[in-house]
Design an enzyme around this catalytic site. Structure first.
Site: not given
Ligand code: MRU
Length: 357
Positions: A47-49, A90, A199, A240, A250-251
């Site tokens: 996970r993470g963009a 996603r 996370q 994201d 973002n999250k």
């Molecule tokens: O749902 P996730 O864990 O994929 O969400 C991740 C985030 O929101 C991060 O902050 C974002 O992807 C930036 S990662 C460098």
């Protein structure tokens, strides 16, 4: 300093560190089927963009590599299906679609120049690995630009996990903190746990601890209290998707941190690669927000913590650009008005996308 490796292209297949099991267990999954890669993205093995983008690129290359198509025409049909499957995993992180577009471009160039399937398979695998390699350089550049904005010493806050686990490089927001720390800035990171998926608690705390960067884990409802203390010098988070006017998804929880940061005169920064820009969207209202399962809210590790009632689970929120003091990218720092500054950064010619057979 320790840098987590969330994903790797190997002769055995695509190997991913299973982030669902962290911090209790460091276990790895190996995939040879692109359907499994799509499932791994959906179910948060990775996970993470930016890391999702790398996984999608590798999934696309894997699909081509293991295809039984006997002609370029048959492979082209299969490749469209592969990309469609990966695109449906996603919806919010635009890096996923950026990476698939890049793989499609490469596929187009390769199939224009050759009908040798072995060459096409190799070229696609190389492109996926190139995308992965570039992430590290990208993160390091973001880190160098952003580190200048970190305080010489004291507390900084982040949200979610924007570290190596989330980018497959050194991290975006955590990359900034890491570079600043390596430069000798005496930082102490406040890590909100980031409900419901944790996370922050599970991944950011794990990464910082392994990297020897001091941290304090806090619950999400402590954010205002700490931002009001006068001891936090900056907030830096990942992104994201960033719309043309600078509004940033973002999250979930990032928006309230940004508002509270402004209220308390703490600068709020975003650290993100250009691949996270979506200049086709005029503002954040147009960013699709993923709604995840209610069970992530009502249950913790399979244990019910709420009665059987409806629960909402939007995985992201949008921070309006007016709360963002600057956006750190690999090509420099964008400031308001973002409509101009983001476009100027995005328009710098990209030598790294030049294709070769
Ligand atoms: O749902 P996730 O864990 O994929 O969400 C991740 C985030 O929101 C991060 O902050 C974002 O992807 C930036 S990662 C460098």
């Amino acid at each position: 300093m320790y840098v987590a490796q969330p994903i790797e292209w190997t002769d055995r297949g695509v190997v991913m560190l299973d982030q669902r099991r962290l911090p209790a267990e460091e276990s790895y999954c190996t995939y040879t089927d692109y359907h499994e890669v799509a499932k791994a993205i959906r179910e948060m093995v990775i996970r993470g963009a930016p890391a999702i983008g790398v996984a999608a690129a590798m999934g696309a290359a894997l699909g081509v590599q293991y295809s039984s198509a006997k002609s370029v025409e048959a492979l082209r049909g299969e490749f469209a299906e592969i990309c469609e499957t990966l695109a449906k995993t996603r919806p919010t992180a635009v890096d996923l679609f950026w990476a698939l577009e890049r793989m499609k471009r490469r596929f187009g160039h390769l199939t224009e120049k050759t009908s040798d399937l072995a060459k096409i398979k190799l070229g696609m695998a190389e492109e996926a690995q190139r995308i992965h390699l570039e992430k590290r350089a990208t993160d390091e550049a973001i880190g160098r630009f952003g580190a200048e904005f970190m305080p010489r010493e004291g507390q900084v806050m982040t949200q979610c996990n924007a570290g190596a686990l989330a980018t497959a490089g050194i991290g975006s927001a955590l990359g900034v903190i890491r570079v600043a720390f390596e430069q000798g800035r005496k930082l102490h990171v406040l890590v909100p746990e980031t409900r419901p998926y944790l996370q922050g608690a599970r991944l950011t705390a794990w990464e910082l601890h392994k990297g020897g960067i001091p941290l304090t884990l806090i619950t999400d409802n402590m954010v205002g209290h700490f931002l009001k203390s006068g001891k936090v010098g900056a907030v830096v988070t990942g992104a994201d998707r960033i719309a043309a006017n600078g509004d940033t998804a973002n999250k979930i929880g990032t928006y309230q941190i940004a508002v509270l940061a402004k209220e308390n005169k703490v600068p709020f920064y975003i650290a993100a690669p250009i691949s996270t820009f979506d200049l086709s969207l005029p503002d954040g209202e147009h960013i699709p927000i993923e709604e995840r399962s209610a069970a992530e809210v009502t249950h913790l590790k399979g244990l019910r913590i709420a009665p059987d009632v409806p629960a909402a689970n939007p995985a992201f929120d949008v921070t309006p650009a007016r709360y963002i003091v600057a956006i750190f990218t690999e090509r420099g720092v964008a400031r308001a008005p973002y409509k101009e500054s983001l476009r100027a950064l995005a328009e710098v010619p990209q030598q790294h996308v030049a294709s070769r057979v």
